[in-house]
Motif scaffolding. Structure first.
Motif, mmCIF file in Angstrom:
data_model
loop_
_atom_site.group_PDB
_atom_site.id
_atom_site.type_symbol
_atom_site.label_atom_id
_atom_site.label_comp_id
_atom_site.label_asym_id
_atom_site.label_seq_id
_atom_site.Cartn_x
_atom_site.Cartn_y
_atom_site.Cartn_z
ATOM 1 N N VAL A 188 36.863 42.857 47.293
ATOM 2 C CA VAL A 188 37.150 41.426 47.204
ATOM 3 C C VAL A 188 36.039 40.630 47.879
ATOM 4 C CG1 VAL A 188 38.734 39.618 47.991
ATOM 5 C CG2 VAL A 188 39.634 41.704 46.959
ATOM 6 N N GLY A 189 35.564 41.098 49.026
ATOM 7 C CA GLY A 189 34.467 40.416 49.717
ATOM 8 C C GLY A 189 33.179 40.402 48.909
ATOM 9 N N VAL A 190 32.830 41.532 48.324
ATOM 10 C CA VAL A 190 31.614 41.611 47.507
ATOM 11 C C VAL A 190 31.744 40.737 46.263
ATOM 12 C CG1 VAL A 190 30.246 43.171 46.067
ATOM 13 C CG2 VAL A 190 30.891 43.860 48.360
ATOM 14 N N CYS A 191 32.924 40.756 45.650
ATOM 15 C CA CYS A 191 33.135 39.915 44.465
ATOM 16 C C CYS A 191 33.012 38.441 44.813
ATOM 17 C CB CYS A 191 34.497 40.207 43.839
ATOM 18 S SG CYS A 191 34.552 41.780 42.980
ATOM 19 N N ARG A 192 33.517 38.045 45.953
ATOM 20 C CA ARG A 192 33.390 36.655 46.376
ATOM 21 C C ARG A 192 31.930 36.277 46.578
ATOM 22 N NH1 ARG A 192 37.775 33.420 48.274
ATOM 23 N NH2 ARG A 192 39.536 34.148 47.050
ATOM 24 N N LEU A 193 31.151 37.192 47.164
ATOM 25 C CA LEU A 193 29.729 36.909 47.406
ATOM 26 C C LEU A 193 28.926 36.830 46.115
ATOM 27 C CD1 LEU A 193 29.023 39.138 50.528
ATOM 28 C CD2 LEU A 193 29.230 36.647 50.452
ATOM 29 N N THR A 194 29.334 37.585 45.103
ATOM 30 C CA THR A 194 28.585 37.594 43.846
ATOM 31 C C THR A 194 29.112 36.586 42.829
ATOM 32 O OG1 THR A 194 29.959 39.387 42.977
ATOM 33 C CG2 THR A 194 27.899 40.000 44.096
ATOM 34 N N GLY A 195 30.127 35.827 43.201
ATOM 35 C CA GLY A 195 30.604 34.779 42.309
ATOM 36 C C GLY A 195 31.777 35.155 41.424
ATOM 37 N N ILE A 196 32.320 36.359 41.591
ATOM 38 C CA ILE A 196 33.497 36.764 40.831
ATOM 39 C C ILE A 196 34.719 36.273 41.602
ATOM 40 C CG2 ILE A 196 34.808 38.711 39.929
ATOM 41 C CD1 ILE A 196 32.160 40.258 39.802
ATOM 42 N N ASP A 197 35.646 35.643 40.909
ATOM 43 C CA ASP A 197 36.800 35.092 41.604
ATOM 44 C C ASP A 197 37.782 36.188 42.023
ATOM 45 O OD1 ASP A 197 37.516 35.628 39.026
ATOM 46 O OD2 ASP A 197 38.869 33.928 38.844
ATOM 47 N N LEU A 198 38.742 35.808 42.848
ATOM 48 C CA LEU A 198 39.706 36.753 43.399
ATOM 49 C C LEU A 198 40.554 37.402 42.313
ATOM 50 C CD1 LEU A 198 41.029 38.000 45.902
ATOM 51 C CD2 LEU A 198 42.530 35.999 45.979
ATOM 52 N N THR A 199 40.896 36.673 41.284
ATOM 53 C CA THR A 199 41.736 37.233 40.227
ATOM 54 C C THR A 199 41.031 38.385 39.507
ATOM 55 O OG1 THR A 199 40.984 35.542 38.688
ATOM 56 C CG2 THR A 199 43.028 35.108 39.872
ATOM 57 N N TYR B 33 40.330 46.085 40.753
ATOM 58 C CA TYR B 33 40.847 46.999 41.773
ATOM 59 C C TYR B 33 42.038 47.781 41.222
ATOM 60 C CZ TYR B 33 43.150 48.516 46.089
ATOM 61 O OH TYR B 33 43.754 49.254 47.053
ATOM 62 N N SER B 34 42.952 47.074 40.581
ATOM 63 C CA SER B 34 44.140 47.722 40.010
ATOM 64 C C SER B 34 43.754 48.700 38.907
ATOM 65 C CB SER B 34 45.098 46.672 39.463
ATOM 66 O OG SER B 34 45.495 45.798 40.480
ATOM 67 N N CYS B 35 42.832 48.299 38.064
ATOM 68 C CA CYS B 35 42.394 49.175 36.974
ATOM 69 C C CYS B 35 41.677 50.415 37.505
ATOM 70 C CB CYS B 35 41.500 48.407 36.006
ATOM 71 S SG CYS B 35 42.413 47.214 35.013
ATOM 72 N N ALA B 36 40.925 50.249 38.576
ATOM 73 C CA ALA B 36 40.250 51.408 39.167
ATOM 74 C C ALA B 36 41.270 52.426 39.668
ATOM 75 C CB ALA B 36 39.344 50.959 40.311
ATOM 76 N N HIS B 37 42.346 51.961 40.301
ATOM 77 C CA HIS B 37 43.380 52.885 40.774
ATOM 78 C C HIS B 37 44.108 53.554 39.618
ATOM 79 C CE1 HIS B 37 43.653 52.909 45.082
ATOM 80 N NE2 HIS B 37 43.276 51.660 45.079
ATOM 81 N N ILE B 38 44.385 52.816 38.584
ATOM 82 C CA ILE B 38 45.067 53.399 37.427
ATOM 83 C C ILE B 38 44.180 54.452 36.770
ATOM 84 C CG2 ILE B 38 45.955 52.881 35.123
ATOM 85 C CD1 ILE B 38 46.767 50.100 36.316
ATOM 86 N N ALA C 130 48.094 44.910 42.257
ATOM 87 C CA ALA C 130 47.201 45.683 43.125
ATOM 88 C C ALA C 130 48.001 46.552 44.094
ATOM 89 C CB ALA C 130 46.277 44.749 43.887
ATOM 90 N N ALA C 131 49.060 46.004 44.666
ATOM 91 C CA ALA C 131 49.884 46.772 45.598
ATOM 92 C C ALA C 131 50.598 47.914 44.879
ATOM 93 C CB ALA C 131 50.896 45.851 46.273
ATOM 94 N N ALA C 132 51.114 47.643 43.682
ATOM 95 C CA ALA C 132 51.815 48.677 42.924
ATOM 96 C C ALA C 132 50.870 49.802 42.512
ATOM 97 C CB ALA C 132 52.485 48.070 41.694
ATOM 98 N N SER C 133 49.665 49.454 42.073
ATOM 99 C CA SER C 133 48.720 50.505 41.665
ATOM 100 C C SER C 133 48.276 51.339 42.866
ATOM 101 C CB SER C 133 47.517 49.903 40.940
ATOM 102 O OG SER C 133 46.774 49.091 41.797
ATOM 103 N N THR C 134 48.107 50.703 44.026
ATOM 104 C CA THR C 134 47.750 51.444 45.235
ATOM 105 C C THR C 134 48.892 52.360 45.658
ATOM 106 O OG1 THR C 134 46.361 49.605 45.963
ATOM 107 C CG2 THR C 134 46.967 51.224 47.623
ATOM 108 N N ALA C 135 50.117 51.852 45.620
ATOM 109 C CA ALA C 135 51.273 52.668 46.009
ATOM 110 C C ALA C 135 51.470 53.843 45.053
ATOM 111 C CB ALA C 135 52.521 51.799 46.043
ATOM 112 N N LEU C 136 51.350 53.584 43.756
ATOM 113 C CA LEU C 136 51.504 54.657 42.775
ATOM 114 C C LEU C 136 50.435 55.728 42.959
ATOM 115 C CD1 LEU C 136 52.932 55.728 40.197
ATOM 116 C CD2 LEU C 136 51.232 54.458 38.901
#
Length: 127
Positions: free
Chosen positions: A50-61, A67-72, A14-20
């Motif tokens: 991440v907050g919305v995913c946690r509320l809807t039952g999607i785990d952090l991974t 998130y990374s795929c969206a940036h790519i 996630a950090a690498a995709s954001t930086a790129l």
């Protein structure tokens, strides 16, 4: 598949995709305010994701992979428009109107296809 990786690697992805994404878009749109605001906005939006995913039952991974795929996908989709960004910026700096510059339809389609395709690939890799 990607969700089976240790969480540290997903944070790194996630950090690498954001930086790129920030570096490339910052070089295409060389405005100081943009270079500062874009990464901050993306990190805040990533935190919200991440907050919305946690509320809807999607785990952090899963949230980190998406998130990374969206940036790519965003970065790949904007590749054809880099010359247009520079042209708009040059006209804007000279004081010329930029309202008449339109994004070609094929660039819009390419952007949408890239973002959707990479997000679908990311979704498939989370299962």
């Amino acid at each position: 598949m990607l969700t089976s990786l240790p969480i540290g690697w997903l944070w790194l992805l996630a950090a690498a995709s954001t930086a790129l994404s920030s570096c490339l878009l910052g070089s295409w749109i060389p405005l100081r305010k943009f270079r500062i605001a874009y990464p901050v906005t993306m990190v805040v939006c990533g935190g919200a994701l991440v907050g919305v995913c946690r509320l809807t039952g999607i785990d952090l991974t899963g949230a980190l992979v998406m998130y990374s795929c969206a940036h790519i996908g965003l970065t790949l989709g904007l590749l054809p428009q880099r010359k247009l960004f520079k042209e708009v910026l040059e006209r804007w700096r000279r004081g010329e109107p930029t309202d008449n510059i339109k994004v070609p339809r094929r660039h819009q389609v390419f952007f949408a296809v890239c973002v959707v395709a990479v997000l679908l690939a990311g979704f498939a890799l989370t299962r």
